[in-house]
Write a protein that holds these residues in place. Structure first.
Motif, short mmCIF file in Angstrom:
data_model
loop_
_atom_site.label_atom_id
_atom_site.label_comp_id
_atom_site.label_asym_id
_atom_site.label_seq_id
_atom_site.Cartn_x
_atom_site.Cartn_y
_atom_site.Cartn_z
N CYS A 171 0.82 -1.22 0.00
CA CYS A 171 0.00 0.00 0.00
C CYS A 171 0.85 1.26 0.00
O CYS A 171 0.34 2.36 0.21
CB CYS A 171 -0.94 0.02 1.19
N LYS A 172 2.15 1.12 -0.26
CA LYS A 172 3.01 2.29 -0.16
C LYS A 172 2.59 3.39 -1.13
O LYS A 172 2.09 3.12 -2.22
CB LYS A 172 4.47 1.94 -0.34
N MET A 173 2.77 4.61 -0.68
CA MET A 173 2.52 5.78 -1.52
C MET A 173 3.83 6.54 -1.63
O MET A 173 4.62 6.56 -0.70
CB MET A 173 1.44 6.67 -0.91
N GLN A 216 15.10 -2.02 6.23
CA GLN A 216 15.32 -3.12 5.29
C GLN A 216 15.52 -2.63 3.85
O GLN A 216 15.83 -3.42 2.97
CB GLN A 216 14.12 -4.06 5.27
N GLY A 217 15.28 -1.35 3.62
CA GLY A 217 15.39 -0.81 2.27
C GLY A 217 14.15 -1.02 1.42
O GLY A 217 14.17 -0.83 0.21
N ARG A 218 13.05 -1.41 2.06
CA ARG A 218 11.81 -1.66 1.31
C ARG A 218 10.92 -0.42 1.22
O ARG A 218 9.94 -0.42 0.50
CB ARG A 218 11.05 -2.82 1.95
N LEU A 219 11.26 0.63 1.97
CA LEU A 219 10.58 1.93 1.87
C LEU A 219 11.66 2.99 1.73
O LEU A 219 12.57 3.05 2.55
CB LEU A 219 9.75 2.23 3.14
N LYS A 220 11.54 3.80 0.70
CA LYS A 220 12.49 4.89 0.49
C LYS A 220 12.09 6.08 1.35
O LYS A 220 11.01 6.11 1.94
CB LYS A 220 12.50 5.28 -0.98
N ILE A 270 0.54 12.74 -3.66
CA ILE A 270 1.12 11.40 -3.68
C ILE A 270 1.02 10.79 -5.07
O ILE A 270 0.33 11.31 -5.95
CB ILE A 270 0.45 10.48 -2.64
N ARG A 271 1.70 9.66 -5.23
CA ARG A 271 1.63 8.86 -6.45
C ARG A 271 1.54 7.39 -6.06
O ARG A 271 2.05 6.99 -5.02
CB ARG A 271 2.88 9.07 -7.32
N VAL A 272 0.90 6.60 -6.91
CA VAL A 272 0.89 5.15 -6.74
C VAL A 272 2.23 4.64 -7.26
O VAL A 272 2.65 5.01 -8.36
CB VAL A 272 -0.25 4.50 -7.56
N ALA A 273 2.90 3.83 -6.47
CA ALA A 273 4.18 3.25 -6.90
C ALA A 273 3.95 2.33 -8.09
O ALA A 273 2.94 1.62 -8.16
CB ALA A 273 4.81 2.48 -5.74
N GLU A 274 4.87 2.35 -9.02
CA GLU A 274 4.75 1.55 -10.25
C GLU A 274 4.49 0.07 -9.95
O GLU A 274 3.62 -0.55 -10.56
CB GLU A 274 6.04 1.69 -11.07
#
Length: 108
Positions: free
Chosen positions: A47-49, A71-75, A93-97
């Motif tokens: 659900c990341k934005m 962990q490097g899974r969220l910038k 916001i943007r939806v991640a690719e």
């Protein structure tokens, strides 16, 4: 009242009114399909934005978000919609690719 603009959904604008709760709840209440594989429990990053602007209006990242950042899974410019409170101010916001649905039409 805050306003959330989802840029790559044709600048879809959501007004929060006086509502509180999580960002993903406001998105879903406005009829927008947004991925959340773990049932909004902060156990994945689906659900990341991507926060384009307004990060300063958000609450601090919680334990789950900090875990994924480590962990490097969220910038640095990403947050979990299911863990982030509706902001006091505006948010773009943007939806991640990687989290786009194939049945939705996204803009650039």
């Amino acid at each position: 009242m805050s306003r959330i603009v989802i840029e790559n959904l044709y600048n879809r604008t959501l007004d929060s009114g006086n509502r509180s709760g999580k960002v993903i709840e406001l998105i879903h209440e406005n009829g927008i399909d947004w991925m959340h594989a773990c049932g909004k429990k902060g156990r994945c990053t689906s659900c990341k934005m991507i926060v384009v602007s307004g990060m300063e209006n958000l609450d601090a990242p919680n334990e789950r978000e900090l875990f994924y950042k480590k962990q490097g899974r969220l910038k640095e410019d990403e947050r979990l919609c299911c863990q982030t409170e509706i902001p006091e101010g505006d948010l773009r916001i943007r939806v991640a690719e990687i989290n786009k649905f194939p049945h939705l039409d996204y803009s650039e």
